[in-house]
Design a protein around this motif. Structure first.
Motif, PDB file in Angstrom:
ATOM      1  N   SER A 185      55.661 -17.586  41.344  1.00  0.00           N
ATOM      2  CA  SER A 185      54.845 -16.399  41.584  1.00  0.00           C
ATOM      3  C   SER A 185      55.439 -15.171  40.895  1.00  0.00           C
ATOM      4  CB  SER A 185      54.713 -16.161  43.087  1.00  0.00           C
ATOM      5  OG  SER A 185      53.782 -15.126  43.349  1.00  0.00           O
ATOM      6  N   SER A 190      50.468 -19.320  37.575  1.00  0.00           N
ATOM      7  CA  SER A 190      49.470 -19.614  38.601  1.00  0.00           C
ATOM      8  C   SER A 190      49.419 -21.097  38.966  1.00  0.00           C
ATOM      9  CB  SER A 190      48.078 -19.161  38.143  1.00  0.00           C
ATOM     10  OG  SER A 190      47.689 -19.857  36.980  1.00  0.00           O
ATOM     11  N   LYS A 247      51.148 -15.612  43.598  1.00  0.00           N
ATOM     12  CA  LYS A 247      50.213 -15.799  42.480  1.00  0.00           C
ATOM     13  C   LYS A 247      49.927 -17.266  42.176  1.00  0.00           C
ATOM     14  CE  LYS A 247      51.670 -11.492  40.253  1.00  0.00           C
ATOM     15  NZ  LYS A 247      52.350 -10.907  39.078  1.00  0.00           N
TER      16      LYS A 247
END
Length: 279
Positions: A185, A190, A247
């Motif tokens: 992250s 991703s 993320k």
């Protein structure tokens, strides 16, 4: 973070020449992988795709604790970590396991540099909420991505042991899956890859076990409740879910013994199981 790393999962670029991806693997799984797996890592590196490896080492920690006569105790799947246990955790993760992985990569001509989360304050941590019960187990509060970036820019693949540290210098035992998700992250990745000893999440379909190509976190929870995911697969799946952090939107579970598995996944081949976090 000076964004010179390219996001392998989306192909987006911020002035980067190099791509990066984050891979999580248990220490015992990595040690059992064939030499061809590490050759695949080497080949990816030589072509400009830089792996970032976060590893565990639970079984080796338990073995060493047993040799020293220190009791192993788990609370909700996390190792109760007293100061004597923490000494062994750091010794095994940052020492023997980390250096074994570095050696395996270098033996086939790859370039690797092993660090722990303590080095340079790489993984910053705080006590978990139930620390009174579980001891020196930590949650990640920050990752010094510039250290990882610097290692990659020097041409080495970082091999990271999940031991964290706080501002006072206190060490913490960090769950490897949690650490891997946090590293990914903070690097802006991703998607990450979890290397295991299974081909993916299996489901019985018409009396035949088949690998699910894609599954959501909620579907996994439902399958655990119905018993479709059971036994030793439950901790593997929950570990992969733990990597979906910040993320990180998806995790791909693959069998590390499959030939050129990393190159195939990064090349877009549908293999293993993609666990996705729904919006």
């Amino acid at each position: 973070m000076n964004s010179t790393l390219q996001n392998e999962s989306t192909g987006t670029e911020a002035g980067a020449e190099k791509q990066t991806f984050v891979m999580k693997c248990g220490g015992s799984t990595l040690a059992a992988l064939p030499e061809s797996f590490f050759a695949d890592l080497r080949d990816l590196q030589s072509k400009g795709t830089q792996p970032v490896i976060v590893h565990g080492g639970g079984p080796a920690i338990s073995d060493n604790l047993a040799k020293l006569g220190i009791e192993t105790e788990f609370v909700n799947g996390l190792r109760k970590t007293t100061e004597p246990v923490l000494d062994v955790v750091e010794m095994v993760l940052a020492g023997s396991i980390n250096k074994q992985i570095v050696r395996l990569i270098q033996r086939v001509g790859g370039r690797a540099l092993g660090v722990s989360g303590v080095d340079g304050g790489l993984i910053q941590a705080k006590p978990v909420s139930n620390h009174a019960e579980i001891g020196w187990v930590g949650d990640v509060t920050g990752v010094n991505a510039e250290i990882i970036q610097g290692i990659v820019e020097m041409g080495y693949m970082p091999v990271i042991a999940p031991v964290g540290v706080d501002a006072s210098g206190q060490r913490y035992n960090i769950n490897a899956d949690t650490a891997a998700g946090a590293v990914a992250s903070h690097l802006g990745v991703s998607r990450m890859i979890v290397v295991t000893d299974v081909p993916g999440i299996m489901k019985n379909t018409g009396g035949e076990k088949k690998v699910l190509a894609t599954v959501s976190v909620q579907e996994i929870e439902d399958m655990i409740q119905t018993g479709e995911i059971y036994g030793g697969m439950i901790p593997k799946v929950r570990a992969a879910i733990a990597c979906i952090h910040g993320k990180v939107r998806e995790v791909i579970i693959v069998d590390g013994s499959e030939p050129q598995i990393l190159s195939r996944v990064l090349g877009g081949e549908t293999i293993g199981t993609r666990i996705i976090r729904m919006q």
